[in-house]
Design an enzyme around this catalytic site. Structure first.
Site, mmCIF file in Angstrom:
data_model
loop_
_atom_site.group_PDB
_atom_site.id
_atom_site.type_symbol
_atom_site.label_atom_id
_atom_site.label_comp_id
_atom_site.label_asym_id
_atom_site.label_seq_id
_atom_site.Cartn_x
_atom_site.Cartn_y
_atom_site.Cartn_z
ATOM 1 N N LYS A 37 36.152 26.714 -70.379
ATOM 2 C CA LYS A 37 36.771 25.404 -69.626
ATOM 3 C C LYS A 37 37.561 24.456 -70.501
ATOM 4 O O LYS A 37 37.030 24.488 -71.729
ATOM 5 C CB LYS A 37 35.366 24.846 -69.096
ATOM 6 C CG LYS A 37 35.670 23.550 -68.483
ATOM 7 C CD LYS A 37 34.544 22.957 -67.905
ATOM 8 C CE LYS A 37 33.899 21.670 -68.902
ATOM 9 N NZ LYS A 37 34.531 20.631 -68.982
ATOM 10 N N ASP A 64 39.658 22.042 -65.990
ATOM 11 C CA ASP A 64 38.734 20.924 -65.407
ATOM 12 C C ASP A 64 39.503 19.752 -65.789
ATOM 13 O O ASP A 64 38.800 18.775 -66.284
ATOM 14 C CB ASP A 64 37.388 20.878 -66.070
ATOM 15 C CG ASP A 64 36.279 20.092 -66.083
ATOM 16 O OD1 ASP A 64 36.370 19.529 -64.768
ATOM 17 O OD2 ASP A 64 35.577 19.870 -66.730
ATOM 18 N N LYS A 66 39.716 17.593 -62.673
ATOM 19 C CA LYS A 66 39.272 16.830 -61.548
ATOM 20 C C LYS A 66 40.237 15.987 -60.965
ATOM 21 O O LYS A 66 40.057 14.601 -60.899
ATOM 22 C CB LYS A 66 38.123 15.976 -62.081
ATOM 23 C CG LYS A 66 36.976 16.664 -63.164
ATOM 24 C CD LYS A 66 35.831 15.710 -63.481
ATOM 25 C CE LYS A 66 34.658 16.298 -63.966
ATOM 26 N NZ LYS A 66 35.010 16.996 -65.158
ATOM 27 N N ASP A 69 43.570 11.903 -55.773
ATOM 28 C CA ASP A 69 44.711 11.026 -55.717
ATOM 29 C C ASP A 69 45.063 11.268 -54.389
ATOM 30 O O ASP A 69 44.141 11.940 -53.421
ATOM 31 C CB ASP A 69 45.936 11.290 -56.690
ATOM 32 C CG ASP A 69 46.639 10.169 -56.925
ATOM 33 O OD1 ASP A 69 47.083 9.235 -56.157
ATOM 34 O OD2 ASP A 69 46.901 10.018 -58.046
ATOM 35 N N THR A 128 27.195 14.393 -63.064
ATOM 36 C CA THR A 128 25.760 14.430 -63.306
ATOM 37 C C THR A 128 25.654 13.221 -64.296
ATOM 38 O O THR A 128 24.163 12.960 -64.370
ATOM 39 C CB THR A 128 25.662 15.710 -64.287
ATOM 40 O OG1 THR A 128 26.562 15.765 -65.310
ATOM 41 C CG2 THR A 128 25.347 16.935 -63.398
ATOM 42 N N ARG A 220 28.139 22.077 -76.227
ATOM 43 C CA ARG A 220 27.582 21.960 -77.388
ATOM 44 C C ARG A 220 26.573 23.020 -77.833
ATOM 45 O O ARG A 220 26.428 23.256 -79.026
ATOM 46 C CB ARG A 220 26.815 20.412 -77.653
ATOM 47 C CG ARG A 220 28.340 19.594 -77.711
ATOM 48 C CD ARG A 220 27.804 18.234 -77.205
ATOM 49 N NE ARG A 220 27.338 17.978 -75.794
ATOM 50 C CZ ARG A 220 26.985 16.862 -74.968
ATOM 51 N NH1 ARG A 220 26.985 15.835 -75.870
ATOM 52 N NH2 ARG A 220 26.788 16.971 -74.004
HETATM 53 O O1 C5P Z 1 28.090 20.221 -74.436
HETATM 54 P P1 C5P Z 1 27.614 20.242 -72.874
HETATM 55 O O2 C5P Z 1 27.082 21.681 -72.662
HETATM 56 O O3 C5P Z 1 26.959 19.209 -72.346
HETATM 57 O O4 C5P Z 1 29.170 20.284 -72.043
HETATM 58 C C1 C5P Z 1 29.203 20.163 -70.449
HETATM 59 C C2 C5P Z 1 30.469 20.116 -70.119
HETATM 60 O O5 C5P Z 1 30.376 19.966 -68.683
HETATM 61 C C3 C5P Z 1 31.494 18.963 -70.498
HETATM 62 O O6 C5P Z 1 32.926 19.350 -70.673
HETATM 63 C C4 C5P Z 1 31.266 18.058 -69.494
HETATM 64 O O7 C5P Z 1 32.331 17.275 -69.328
HETATM 65 C C5 C5P Z 1 31.131 18.983 -68.454
HETATM 66 N N1 C5P Z 1 30.757 18.430 -67.066
HETATM 67 C C6 C5P Z 1 29.268 17.932 -66.924
HETATM 68 N N2 C5P Z 1 29.034 17.394 -65.928
HETATM 69 C C7 C5P Z 1 29.456 17.410 -64.745
HETATM 70 C C8 C5P Z 1 30.781 17.905 -64.717
HETATM 71 C C9 C5P Z 1 31.299 18.621 -65.971
HETATM 72 O O8 C5P Z 1 28.703 17.891 -68.220
HETATM 73 N N3 C5P Z 1 29.215 16.900 -63.445
#
Ligand code: C5P
Length: 245
Positions: A37, A64, A66, A69, A128, A220
């Protein structure tokens, strides 16, 4: 089921701000992970070159960005994204049905004209990081987060989109409302052995798949692990064990 069979259901989030860091991780993960992603942080720093480099390394990309507009602008943005040959792009469902329809049409038309596969176009339902109080009092949407997510998922489906990004806690309800083929892409995934970081409503890879998630997004727990390849393989094994053989 073998870990290779679930690998196309796991996107690793490349939340870096340099191409070098991103490519170093892709190199370390090797053939364990082929889907990534690319979000705003990396894309706005490096630009389309990151997509070209990852494609050259044989990877699939979920871009990603998003989009949200006016319909005409989002159609143009989605067309530009589709022309890069990415496998998935997203827009905000809050932009409305007309905007989502135009995004999907633009992705299909552009891909056809270039003779490349069209990306899946999916909608962000509620981030989220949004809780019910914020949604009610600041965004001005009444009701529960789950009600809004389901309403947006149905609108996205009516607009012809391929699926939604949502929290794992809403997967089962989305499947019930929109059917099994409507794609659910789930971030906020944390194996039992990983830190939650700033994610609040997390699910393990196994729980998310058992609830019916199609694709998982993990950042992460893999990108910040001491041994990212080992962390990725452990997650793939957990995913494989959670699915029927
Ligand atoms: O590091 P982590 O596993 O928390 O990364 C989650 C990824 O998913 C990040 O790139 C975050 O921006 C993305 N994301 C999210 N919640 C959302 C949409 C995207 O955590 N609702």
């Amino acid at each position: 089921m073998r870990t290779k069979d679930v690998a196309d259901r796991l996107y690793v989030a490349l939340d870096f701000d340099s191409l070098d860091e991103a490519l170093r991780l892709v190199d370390r993960l090797g053939d364990a992970i082929r889907s990534y992603k690319v979000g705003m942080q990396l894309f706005y720093k490096v630009g389309p070159a990151v997509v070209e480099r990852l494609h050259a390394a044989g990877c699939n990309i979920f871009l990603d960005l998003k989009f949200h507009d006016i319909p005409n602008t989002v159609a143009g943005a989605t067309s530009s994204a589709a022309s890069l040959g990415v496998s998935m792009v997203n827009v905000h469902a809050a932009g409305g049905v007309e905007m989502m329809k135009r995004a999907k049409e633009a992705a299909t038309t552009t891909a056809e004209s270039l003779g490349i596969p069209a990306p899946l176009v999916i909608a962000v339902t509620q981030l989220t990081s949004t809780d019910q109080r914020m949604m009610n009092e600041q965004i001005g949407i009444p009701g529960t987060v789950e009600e809004t997510v389901i309403r947006y998922a149905k609108l996205a489906q009516a607009a012809g989109l391929d699926g939604v990004v949502a929290s794992g806690h809403e997967v089962a309800a989305i499947r019930e409302a929109c059917g099994d083929r409507f794609v659910t892409v789930i971030p906020g995934i944390r194996p039992a052995w990983a830190a939650a970081n700033d994610q609040k409503r997390v699910l393990t890879p196994a729980t998310a798949l058992a609830a019916g998630a199609h694709k998982l997004v993990v950042g992460r727990p893999i990108t910040h692990a001491a041994d990212p390849r080992d962390a990725a393989l452990r997650i793939l094994e957990e995913m494989a064990a959670a699915l029927p053989a």
